[in-house]
Design an enzyme around this catalytic site. Structure first.
Site, PDB file in Angstrom:
ATOM      1  N   THR A  98      -2.160  -1.413   9.456  1.00 58.94           N
ATOM      2  CA  THR A  98      -1.709  -2.838   8.770  1.00 58.94           C
ATOM      3  C   THR A  98      -0.817  -3.075   8.398  1.00 58.94           C
ATOM      4  OG1 THR A  98      -1.943  -2.546   5.824  1.00 58.94           O
ATOM      5  CG2 THR A  98      -0.894  -0.642   6.843  1.00 58.94           C
ATOM      6  N   TYR A 122       2.074   4.080  -0.137  1.00 62.18           N
ATOM      7  CA  TYR A 122       0.142   3.676   0.715  1.00 62.18           C
ATOM      8  C   TYR A 122       1.105   3.490   2.180  1.00 62.18           C
ATOM      9  CZ  TYR A 122      -2.989   0.795   3.614  1.00 62.18           C
ATOM     10  OH  TYR A 122      -4.156   0.037   3.562  1.00 62.18           O
TER      11      TYR A 122
END
Length: 296
Positions: A98, A122
Protein backbone atom coordinates in the site's frame (compact mmCIF):
# COMPACT_ATOMS: atom_id res chain seq x y z
CA UNK A 1 -2.88 -19.98 -5.57
CA UNK A 2 -4.85 -16.80 -4.81
CA UNK A 3 -5.39 -15.94 -1.15
CA UNK A 4 -8.24 -13.67 -0.08
CA UNK A 5 -10.84 -14.39 -2.76
CA UNK A 6 -13.69 -12.65 -0.93
CA UNK A 7 -11.90 -9.30 -1.04
CA UNK A 8 -11.99 -6.79 -3.87
CA UNK A 9 -8.68 -7.75 -5.47
CA UNK A 10 -9.01 -11.46 -4.68
CA UNK A 11 -12.41 -11.57 -6.36
CA UNK A 12 -11.00 -9.74 -9.39
CA UNK A 13 -8.07 -12.16 -9.55
CA UNK A 14 -10.44 -15.11 -9.79
CA UNK A 15 -12.22 -13.37 -12.70
CA UNK A 16 -9.05 -12.24 -14.49
CA UNK A 17 -7.79 -13.52 -17.84
CA UNK A 18 -4.91 -15.79 -16.82
CA UNK A 19 -2.47 -17.33 -19.30
CA UNK A 20 -3.45 -20.63 -20.90
CA UNK A 21 -2.31 -23.55 -18.78
CA UNK A 22 -2.66 -21.86 -15.40
CA UNK A 23 -4.47 -24.03 -12.86
CA UNK A 24 -5.98 -21.48 -10.49
CA UNK A 25 -6.82 -22.24 -6.86
CA UNK A 26 -8.60 -19.67 -4.72
CA UNK A 27 -8.71 -19.69 -0.93
CA UNK A 28 -10.29 -17.47 1.67
CA UNK A 29 -11.17 -17.78 5.34
CA UNK A 30 -11.44 -20.14 7.11
CA UNK A 31 -9.25 -22.17 4.72
CA UNK A 32 -6.59 -19.45 4.85
CA UNK A 33 -6.30 -17.02 7.76
CA UNK A 34 -3.16 -14.93 8.12
CA UNK A 35 -3.70 -14.77 11.86
CA UNK A 36 -3.65 -18.59 12.14
CA UNK A 37 -0.24 -19.90 11.02
CA UNK A 38 -1.47 -23.50 10.82
CA UNK A 39 -3.83 -22.59 7.95
CA UNK A 40 -0.92 -21.12 5.98
CA UNK A 41 1.15 -24.27 6.47
CA UNK A 42 -1.79 -26.50 5.53
CA UNK A 43 -2.64 -24.55 2.38
CA UNK A 44 0.91 -24.68 1.03
CA UNK A 45 1.23 -28.38 1.86
CA UNK A 46 -2.14 -29.31 0.35
CA UNK A 47 -1.94 -27.34 -2.90
CA UNK A 48 1.84 -27.23 -3.53
CA UNK A 49 1.62 -24.03 -5.59
CA UNK A 50 4.27 -22.71 -7.96
CA UNK A 51 3.08 -19.13 -7.39
CA UNK A 52 1.08 -17.59 -4.56
CA UNK A 53 -0.73 -14.25 -4.78
CA UNK A 54 -1.47 -12.79 -1.36
CA UNK A 55 -4.47 -10.48 -1.59
CA UNK A 56 -5.37 -10.81 2.09
CA UNK A 57 -4.91 -8.01 4.61
CA UNK A 58 -6.37 -6.31 7.62
CA UNK A 59 -7.58 -3.12 5.91
CA UNK A 60 -9.79 -1.38 8.51
CA UNK A 61 -7.41 1.58 8.75
CA UNK A 62 -9.07 3.44 11.62
CA UNK A 63 -9.99 0.34 13.61
CA UNK A 64 -6.36 -0.78 13.35
CA UNK A 65 -5.30 2.09 15.61
CA UNK A 66 -6.91 0.29 18.58
CA UNK A 67 -6.18 -3.29 17.44
CA UNK A 68 -2.42 -3.21 16.91
CA UNK A 69 -1.83 -6.84 17.89
CA UNK A 70 -4.52 -8.14 15.54
CA UNK A 71 -3.45 -6.03 12.57
CA UNK A 72 0.23 -6.96 12.94
CA UNK A 73 -0.69 -10.65 13.16
CA UNK A 74 -2.43 -10.44 9.78
CA UNK A 75 -0.30 -7.89 7.94
CA UNK A 76 3.19 -8.68 9.31
CA UNK A 77 3.36 -12.17 10.82
CA UNK A 78 1.12 -13.90 8.28
CA UNK A 79 2.97 -12.71 5.15
CA UNK A 80 6.35 -13.50 6.75
CA UNK A 81 5.26 -17.06 7.47
CA UNK A 82 3.69 -17.39 4.03
CA UNK A 83 6.95 -16.26 2.40
CA UNK A 84 8.95 -18.75 4.47
CA UNK A 85 6.64 -21.59 3.46
CA UNK A 86 6.87 -20.51 -0.19
CA UNK A 87 10.66 -20.59 0.12
CA UNK A 88 10.51 -24.13 1.48
CA UNK A 89 8.25 -25.20 -1.36
CA UNK A 90 10.26 -23.36 -4.05
CA UNK A 91 7.27 -21.18 -4.88
CA UNK A 92 7.24 -17.50 -5.81
CA UNK A 93 5.05 -14.91 -4.10
CA UNK A 94 3.25 -11.79 -5.29
CA UNK A 95 2.29 -9.75 -2.24
CA UNK A 96 0.04 -6.69 -2.25
CA UNK A 97 1.02 -3.63 -0.27
CA UNK A 98 0.00 0.00 0.00
CA UNK A 99 0.82 3.68 -0.35
CA UNK A 100 0.38 3.92 3.44
CA UNK A 101 3.99 2.80 3.91
CA UNK A 102 4.86 6.45 3.10
CA UNK A 103 4.08 9.50 5.23
CA UNK A 104 2.78 11.57 2.31
CA UNK A 105 5.10 14.54 2.83
CA UNK A 106 6.89 14.24 -0.50
CA UNK A 107 5.58 16.77 -3.07
CA UNK A 108 6.04 14.43 -6.05
CA UNK A 109 5.05 10.78 -6.69
CA UNK A 110 6.85 8.21 -4.57
CA UNK A 111 9.28 5.80 -6.22
CA UNK A 112 10.09 2.33 -4.94
CA UNK A 113 13.45 3.59 -3.66
CA UNK A 114 12.03 6.34 -1.45
CA UNK A 115 12.39 5.70 2.29
CA UNK A 116 9.28 4.37 3.99
CA UNK A 117 7.80 6.21 6.95
CA UNK A 118 4.30 5.00 7.87
CA UNK A 119 2.16 7.31 10.02
CA UNK A 120 -0.57 4.83 11.03
CA UNK A 121 -0.73 1.39 12.64
CA UNK A 122 -2.07 -0.03 9.38
CA UNK A 123 0.79 1.50 7.38
CA UNK A 124 3.37 0.27 9.90
CA UNK A 125 1.95 -3.25 9.77
CA UNK A 126 2.07 -3.32 5.96
CA UNK A 127 5.65 -2.02 5.93
CA UNK A 128 6.60 -4.74 8.42
CA UNK A 129 4.90 -7.31 6.19
CA UNK A 130 6.98 -6.16 3.23
CA UNK A 131 10.16 -6.53 5.30
CA UNK A 132 9.13 -10.04 6.38
CA UNK A 133 8.55 -11.12 2.79
CA UNK A 134 11.90 -9.72 1.63
CA UNK A 135 13.77 -11.44 4.46
CA UNK A 136 12.23 -14.87 3.89
CA UNK A 137 11.91 -15.18 0.11
CA UNK A 138 14.12 -13.76 -2.67
CA UNK A 139 11.60 -14.81 -5.37
CA UNK A 140 8.94 -12.22 -4.57
CA UNK A 141 7.14 -9.28 -6.14
CA UNK A 142 5.71 -6.73 -3.72
CA UNK A 143 3.12 -4.61 -5.49
CA UNK A 144 2.09 -1.37 -3.77
CA UNK A 145 -1.19 0.22 -4.81
CA UNK A 146 -3.65 2.84 -3.60
CA UNK A 147 -7.32 3.87 -3.30
CA UNK A 148 -8.69 0.48 -4.39
CA UNK A 149 -12.31 0.07 -5.47
CA UNK A 150 -14.50 -2.40 -7.37
CA UNK A 151 -18.12 -3.24 -8.04
CA UNK A 152 -17.58 -5.96 -5.43
CA UNK A 153 -17.08 -5.27 -1.74
CA UNK A 154 -17.11 -2.12 0.36
CA UNK A 155 -15.23 0.93 -0.94
CA UNK A 156 -15.31 4.69 -1.51
CA UNK A 157 -17.17 4.46 -4.82
CA UNK A 158 -20.06 2.47 -3.41
CA UNK A 159 -20.17 4.61 -0.28
CA UNK A 160 -20.39 7.79 -2.37
CA UNK A 161 -23.18 6.35 -4.50
CA UNK A 162 -25.15 5.45 -1.38
CA UNK A 163 -24.60 8.82 0.30
CA UNK A 164 -25.27 10.66 -2.95
CA UNK A 165 -28.69 9.07 -3.13
CA UNK A 166 -29.43 9.76 0.54
CA UNK A 167 -28.12 13.30 1.10
CA UNK A 168 -28.45 16.67 -0.57
CA UNK A 169 -24.99 17.86 0.46
CA UNK A 170 -21.67 16.18 1.23
CA UNK A 171 -18.28 17.39 2.39
CA UNK A 172 -15.33 15.43 0.99
CA UNK A 173 -11.62 15.88 1.73
CA UNK A 174 -9.81 17.89 -0.94
CA UNK A 175 -6.26 18.07 0.44
CA UNK A 176 -5.25 14.42 0.05
CA UNK A 177 -4.01 13.42 -3.42
CA UNK A 178 -3.70 9.98 -4.96
CA UNK A 179 -4.72 7.67 -7.78
CA UNK A 180 -7.92 5.64 -7.61
CA UNK A 181 -7.17 2.08 -8.72
CA UNK A 182 -9.69 -0.47 -9.95
CA UNK A 183 -9.29 -3.96 -8.51
CA UNK A 184 -9.73 -5.39 -12.01
CA UNK A 185 -6.71 -3.39 -13.21
CA UNK A 186 -4.62 -4.69 -10.30
CA UNK A 187 -5.67 -8.25 -11.15
CA UNK A 188 -4.75 -7.78 -14.81
CA UNK A 189 -1.35 -6.42 -13.79
CA UNK A 190 -0.74 -9.38 -11.49
CA UNK A 191 -1.73 -11.85 -14.21
CA UNK A 192 0.76 -10.13 -16.54
CA UNK A 193 3.51 -10.28 -13.93
CA UNK A 194 2.73 -13.94 -13.26
CA UNK A 195 3.01 -14.71 -16.97
CA UNK A 196 6.45 -13.10 -17.17
CA UNK A 197 7.57 -14.94 -14.05
CA UNK A 198 6.40 -18.28 -15.47
CA UNK A 199 8.07 -17.71 -18.83
CA UNK A 200 11.51 -16.88 -17.42
CA UNK A 201 11.62 -17.59 -13.68
CA UNK A 202 15.38 -17.30 -13.45
CA UNK A 203 15.39 -13.89 -15.12
CA UNK A 204 12.33 -12.48 -13.39
CA UNK A 205 12.74 -8.98 -12.01
CA UNK A 206 11.99 -9.75 -8.39
CA UNK A 207 11.48 -6.85 -6.00
CA UNK A 208 9.13 -4.02 -5.12
CA UNK A 209 6.89 -2.19 -7.60
CA UNK A 210 4.14 0.40 -7.72
CA UNK A 211 0.88 0.05 -9.62
CA UNK A 212 -2.03 2.50 -9.60
CA UNK A 213 -4.41 4.12 -12.00
CA UNK A 214 -2.72 6.71 -14.20
CA UNK A 215 -3.15 10.34 -13.24
CA UNK A 216 -4.14 11.75 -9.87
CA UNK A 217 -7.00 13.43 -8.07
CA UNK A 218 -8.26 14.23 -4.58
CA UNK A 219 -11.02 12.43 -2.70
CA UNK A 220 -13.16 15.45 -3.61
CA UNK A 221 -12.30 15.08 -7.29
CA UNK A 222 -12.96 11.34 -7.08
CA UNK A 223 -16.40 11.97 -5.58
CA UNK A 224 -17.19 14.65 -8.16
CA UNK A 225 -16.56 12.20 -11.00
CA UNK A 226 -18.82 9.65 -9.31
CA UNK A 227 -21.61 12.20 -8.89
CA UNK A 228 -21.33 13.31 -12.52
CA UNK A 229 -22.18 9.76 -13.50
CA UNK A 230 -24.89 9.44 -10.85
CA UNK A 231 -26.57 12.56 -12.22
CA UNK A 232 -26.41 11.26 -15.79
CA UNK A 233 -27.87 7.90 -14.79
CA UNK A 234 -30.44 8.88 -12.16
CA UNK A 235 -30.79 12.67 -12.28
CA UNK A 236 -29.47 12.92 -8.75
CA UNK A 237 -26.46 15.00 -7.72
CA UNK A 238 -25.75 16.24 -4.18
CA UNK A 239 -23.92 19.49 -3.54
CA UNK A 240 -20.26 18.73 -2.97
CA UNK A 241 -18.20 20.78 -0.51
CA UNK A 242 -14.40 20.70 -0.42
CA UNK A 243 -13.17 20.18 3.15
CA UNK A 244 -9.73 19.70 4.70
CA UNK A 245 -8.29 16.73 6.53
CA UNK A 246 -8.55 18.80 9.71
CA UNK A 247 -12.29 19.21 9.08
CA UNK A 248 -12.73 15.41 9.03
CA UNK A 249 -10.61 13.95 11.86
CA UNK A 250 -10.10 10.19 11.91
CA UNK A 251 -8.30 7.87 14.35
CA UNK A 252 -5.63 7.07 11.75
CA UNK A 253 -3.59 9.68 9.90
CA UNK A 254 -3.64 9.48 6.10
CA UNK A 255 -0.81 10.45 3.71
CA UNK A 256 -1.48 13.85 2.14
CA UNK A 257 0.30 12.62 -1.01
CA UNK A 258 -0.42 9.02 -2.03
CA UNK A 259 0.82 9.29 -5.60
CA UNK A 260 3.04 6.38 -6.66
CA UNK A 261 5.45 6.43 -9.60
CA UNK A 262 4.64 3.37 -11.74
CA UNK A 263 7.42 3.60 -14.34
CA UNK A 264 9.32 0.62 -12.96
CA UNK A 265 6.48 -1.90 -13.31
CA UNK A 266 5.77 -0.73 -16.86
CA UNK A 267 9.43 -1.15 -17.80
CA UNK A 268 10.00 -4.51 -16.10
CA UNK A 269 6.76 -6.29 -16.96
CA UNK A 270 5.09 -4.32 -19.75
CA UNK A 271 2.17 -3.55 -17.44
CA UNK A 272 -0.08 -0.71 -18.54
CA UNK A 273 -1.60 1.72 -16.05
CA UNK A 274 -5.04 2.77 -17.34
CA UNK A 275 -6.32 6.29 -16.70
CA UNK A 276 -8.17 6.30 -13.40
CA UNK A 277 -11.17 8.05 -14.97
CA UNK A 278 -11.60 5.34 -17.62
CA UNK A 279 -11.41 2.51 -15.11
CA UNK A 280 -13.85 4.26 -12.79
CA UNK A 281 -16.31 4.67 -15.66
CA UNK A 282 -16.17 0.93 -16.33
CA UNK A 283 -17.00 0.12 -12.71
CA UNK A 284 -19.75 2.73 -12.62
CA UNK A 285 -21.23 1.20 -15.78
CA UNK A 286 -21.82 -1.91 -13.67
CA UNK A 287 -22.98 -0.15 -10.52
CA UNK A 288 -25.35 2.24 -12.32
CA UNK A 289 -26.74 -0.28 -14.81
CA UNK A 290 -30.55 -0.40 -14.65
CA UNK A 291 -31.95 -3.48 -12.95
CA UNK A 292 -33.00 -6.21 -15.34
CA UNK A 293 -36.73 -6.12 -15.79
CA UNK A 294 -38.60 -9.43 -15.50
CA UNK A 295 -40.09 -10.85 -18.67
CA UNK A 296 -43.84 -10.24 -19.05
Amino acid sequence: MVLGTTGQVGDALMRAAWPVGVALTGLSRPAIDMARPETIDAAIAAHAPDLVVNATAYTAVDKAESEREAVFAVNRDGPARLAARCAGRGAALIHLSTDYVFDGSKPTPYTEDDPVCPISVYGASKEAGEAGVRAALPRHVILRTSWVYAAHGANFVKTMLRLGRERDELGVVADQTGAPTAAADIAAAIARIAQRVAQAPQDAAWGTYHFTGAGATTWHGFADRIFQRLEAAEGRRPRLRAITTADYPTPARRPANSRLDCARVRSAFGVETPAWEDSLDRVLDLLLAPATQPSP
